[in-house]
Design a protein around this motif. Structure first.
Motif, short mmCIF file in Angstrom:
data_model
loop_
_atom_site.label_atom_id
_atom_site.label_comp_id
_atom_site.label_asym_id
_atom_site.label_seq_id
_atom_site.Cartn_x
_atom_site.Cartn_y
_atom_site.Cartn_z
N LEU A 136 38.42 16.64 35.15
CA LEU A 136 38.26 15.20 34.93
C LEU A 136 37.13 14.62 35.77
CD1 LEU A 136 42.02 14.18 34.83
CD2 LEU A 136 40.51 14.75 32.93
N LYS A 137 36.40 13.70 35.18
CA LYS A 137 35.30 13.01 35.87
C LYS A 137 35.87 11.94 36.79
CE LYS A 137 32.16 13.59 32.00
NZ LYS A 137 31.45 12.92 30.92
N GLY A 138 35.36 11.91 38.01
CA GLY A 138 35.77 10.88 38.95
C GLY A 138 37.12 11.13 39.59
N ILE A 139 37.70 12.30 39.38
CA ILE A 139 39.00 12.64 39.97
C ILE A 139 38.77 13.76 40.97
CG2 ILE A 139 41.34 13.49 39.55
CD1 ILE A 139 40.90 10.79 38.29
N GLY A 140 38.88 13.40 42.24
CA GLY A 140 38.77 14.39 43.30
C GLY A 140 40.15 14.91 43.65
N ALA A 141 40.19 15.70 44.70
CA ALA A 141 41.45 16.32 45.12
C ALA A 141 42.50 15.27 45.49
CB ALA A 141 41.21 17.26 46.30
N THR A 142 42.09 14.20 46.17
CA THR A 142 43.04 13.18 46.60
C THR A 142 43.67 12.46 45.41
OG1 THR A 142 41.80 12.89 48.65
CG2 THR A 142 43.33 11.13 48.04
N LYS A 143 42.85 12.05 44.44
CA LYS A 143 43.37 11.35 43.26
C LYS A 143 44.22 12.29 42.41
CE LYS A 143 39.75 7.88 42.84
NZ LYS A 143 38.65 7.37 42.00
N ALA A 144 43.82 13.54 42.31
CA ALA A 144 44.60 14.51 41.54
C ALA A 144 45.98 14.70 42.16
CB ALA A 144 43.86 15.83 41.45
N LYS A 145 46.03 14.79 43.48
CA LYS A 145 47.32 14.93 44.16
C LYS A 145 48.16 13.68 43.97
CE LYS A 145 45.66 18.23 47.57
NZ LYS A 145 45.24 18.42 48.96
N ALA A 146 47.52 12.51 43.92
CA ALA A 146 48.24 11.26 43.70
C ALA A 146 48.85 11.23 42.30
CB ALA A 146 47.31 10.07 43.91
N ILE A 147 48.14 11.76 41.31
CA ILE A 147 48.66 11.83 39.94
C ILE A 147 49.90 12.71 39.90
CG2 ILE A 147 48.19 12.67 37.60
CD1 ILE A 147 45.23 11.81 38.08
N VAL A 148 49.82 13.87 40.53
CA VAL A 148 50.95 14.80 40.55
C VAL A 148 52.13 14.18 41.31
CG1 VAL A 148 51.74 17.07 41.35
CG2 VAL A 148 49.49 16.84 40.27
N ALA A 149 51.85 13.53 42.43
CA ALA A 149 52.92 12.89 43.22
C ALA A 149 53.60 11.77 42.43
CB ALA A 149 52.36 12.36 44.53
N TYR A 150 52.80 10.98 41.72
CA TYR A 150 53.36 9.90 40.90
C TYR A 150 54.27 10.49 39.82
CZ TYR A 150 53.71 5.76 37.96
OH TYR A 150 54.19 4.71 37.23
N ARG A 151 53.81 11.54 39.19
CA ARG A 151 54.59 12.19 38.13
C ARG A 151 55.91 12.74 38.68
NH1 ARG A 151 51.12 16.69 36.05
NH2 ARG A 151 52.04 17.90 37.70
N GLU A 152 55.86 13.32 39.86
CA GLU A 152 57.07 13.88 40.47
C GLU A 152 58.04 12.77 40.89
OE1 GLU A 152 55.51 16.35 43.59
OE2 GLU A 152 55.03 17.98 42.20
N ALA A 153 57.51 11.62 41.31
CA ALA A 153 58.36 10.51 41.76
C ALA A 153 58.93 9.69 40.61
CB ALA A 153 57.57 9.60 42.70
N HIS A 154 58.16 9.54 39.52
CA HIS A 154 58.55 8.64 38.44
C HIS A 154 58.88 9.34 37.12
CE1 HIS A 154 56.22 6.09 41.23
NE2 HIS A 154 57.13 5.18 40.92
#
Length: 105
Positions: free
Chosen positions: A57-75
């Motif tokens: 994905l464009k504009g998605i670094g490691a930090t944002k990617a981890k945030a996506i996975v964390a959001y998915r795991e939480a919600h």
């Protein structure tokens, strides 16, 4: 008779050489074709890991990617691609740059 035996032998030899060229080893897949096929398949944001999200994905670094996975795991799983806007650090511009590459299953 000798002439027909020689003719038949030559025909058999040529036929076997001709057929072996069709049964030869296959050429490895063209990397450009493989890359195009991979790009055509949408990235499932409900199953992709952080490394895949960062790489694809464009504009998605490691930090944002981890945030996506964390959001998915939480919600729980995303119900639509637009739900990515709820993830901290993902804005409308980033979503629009990647919309065609994303999917939810």
């Amino acid at each position: 008779m000798l002439k027909s035996l020689i003719s038949a032998s030559i025909f058999a030899l040529l036929a076997s050489v001709s057929l072996s060229s069709f049964a030869g080893p296959t050429k490895p897949a063209d990397p450009v074709v493989v890359a195009a096929a991979q790009q055509a398949a949408p990235i499932n944001i409900n199953s992709a890991d952080a490394e895949t999200l960062t790489r694809e994905l464009k504009g998605i670094g490691a930090t944002k990617a981890k945030a996506i996975v964390a959001y998915r795991e939480a919600h729980g799983p995303f119900t639509s691609v637009d739900e990515l806007l709820e993830v901290k650090g993902i804005g409308a511009a980033t979503l629009e740059k990647n919309r065609t590459k994303l999917g939810v299953n």
